[in-house]
Design an enzyme around this catalytic site. Structure first.
Site, PDB file in Angstrom:
ATOM      1  N   GLU A 192     -60.373 -15.023  -9.593  1.00 29.21           N
ATOM      2  CA  GLU A 192     -59.560 -16.001  -9.114  1.00 29.21           C
ATOM      3  C   GLU A 192     -61.169 -16.264  -7.693  1.00 29.21           C
ATOM      4  O   GLU A 192     -61.308 -17.015  -8.382  1.00 29.21           O
ATOM      5  CB  GLU A 192     -58.863 -16.357  -8.237  1.00 29.21           C
ATOM      6  N   GLY A 225     -53.554 -13.586 -14.568  1.00 30.03           N
ATOM      7  CA  GLY A 225     -51.993 -12.745 -14.850  1.00 30.03           C
ATOM      8  C   GLY A 225     -51.511 -12.293 -15.403  1.00 30.03           C
ATOM      9  O   GLY A 225     -50.748 -11.141 -15.986  1.00 30.03           O
ATOM     10  N   ALA A 264     -53.471 -16.688 -18.912  1.00 32.29           N
ATOM     11  CA  ALA A 264     -52.081 -17.601 -19.016  1.00 32.29           C
ATOM     12  C   ALA A 264     -53.195 -18.664 -18.965  1.00 32.29           C
ATOM     13  O   ALA A 264     -54.306 -19.151 -18.772  1.00 32.29           O
ATOM     14  CB  ALA A 264     -51.616 -18.057 -17.653  1.00 32.29           C
ATOM     15  N   GLU A 295     -51.091  -9.298 -13.524  1.00 27.34           N
ATOM     16  CA  GLU A 295     -50.103  -9.478 -12.892  1.00 27.34           C
ATOM     17  C   GLU A 295     -49.448  -9.139 -13.393  1.00 27.34           C
ATOM     18  O   GLU A 295     -47.964  -8.199 -13.214  1.00 27.34           O
ATOM     19  CB  GLU A 295     -49.262 -10.522 -12.324  1.00 27.34           C
TER      20      GLU A 295
END
Length: 258
Positions: free
Chosen positions: A132, A109, A65, A112
């Protein structure tokens, strides 16, 4: 549909396509809003029975994102992926089955978002990762909670702690994806899965998805004792009558989704 997301449906199958290949299909607020519109249409349109989420370009399904938590047109907070992930805002529940067709990078993201699907088909060039910790950015940990539930414990922890990626073949071996195919056959294969789902009673499929996912984290005795409204409603549907008639007549059922 807004820029960055393509939407179409035909023969009861909706296709939602992330269309920002130069940015590795990373999701910006405008795409979040467009995805929200797509999921809302899929949920509300009785002629849509199954959806396929894909992306443009061979290099990436989605690289995450640009901004966590987009906004709707009226200013409400929205979770990443048009509400689908539950990260950054309220989570939207997609009642229809969702197939993700994943190629190239599915990281952060984007990984995910793929894990939000009911079925994942991966191209042989797909790579899944949670970067991350490697880049020193930890925000809302939705992707980690999903990974630890959808992958073997030690595999998920290795991804989380190292920030390294797994390829499509590893993902299949660990049960993360249903099928790995050459990139050239990715969409064809995803649509084949959609056709197979669409050949079943759409109301029965939706009721089954609701029952399974709504009690996935509960003890078995609670799940067995729960009354499921979509299943009970199905008993009075035209599709249930059609299913019985087709079985008696030894013919293929003609579902109406009603």
């Amino acid at each position: 549909m807004s820029s960055g997301v393509l939407f179409e449906f035909d023969n009861h199958i909706a296709r939602v396509t992330l269309d920002r290949p130069k940015a590795l299909n990373s999701i910006d607020p405008e795409m979040d809003a467009a995805l929200f519109e797509a999921w809302a249409e899929i949920n509300s349109n009785p002629d849509i029975w199954v959806a396929v989420l894909g992306a443009t370009g061979e290099k990436a399904f989605c690289a995450g994102a640009n901004v966590s938590g987009g906004t709707e047109g009226d200013g409400r907070r929205m979770a990443l992926g048009g509400g689908l992930t539950g990260v950054g805002g309220p989570m939207l529940t997609l009642r229809k089955p969702l197939i993700a067709a994943v190629q190239g990078y599915a990281i952060g993201g984007g990984f995910e978002l793929a894990m939000c699907a009911d079925i994942i088909v991966a191209a042989d060039n797909a790579q899944f990762g949670i970067p991350e910790t490697k880049v020193g950015i930890i925000g809302e940990a939705g992707i980690m909670h999903r990974a630890i539930r959808q992958l073997p414990h030690h595999i998920a922890m290795a991804l989380i702690l190292t920030g390294e990626r797994i390829d499509a073949q590893q993902a299949e071996r660990y049960g993360l994806v249903n099928e790995v195919v050459p990139y050239e056959k990715l969409l064809e294969t995803a649509l084949s899965w959609a056709d197979r789902i669409a050949s079943a009673s759409p109301l029965a499929v939706q009721a089954a998805k609701d029952a399974v996912l709504s009690r996935a984290g509960w003890p078995l005795d609670v799940a067995l004792a729960t009354r499921y409204e979509p299943i009970e409603a199905y008993a009075y549907s035209a599709d249930r009558i059609e299913g019985r008639a087709a079985f008696a007549d030894k013919r293929a059922a003609r579902w109406s989704g009603r």
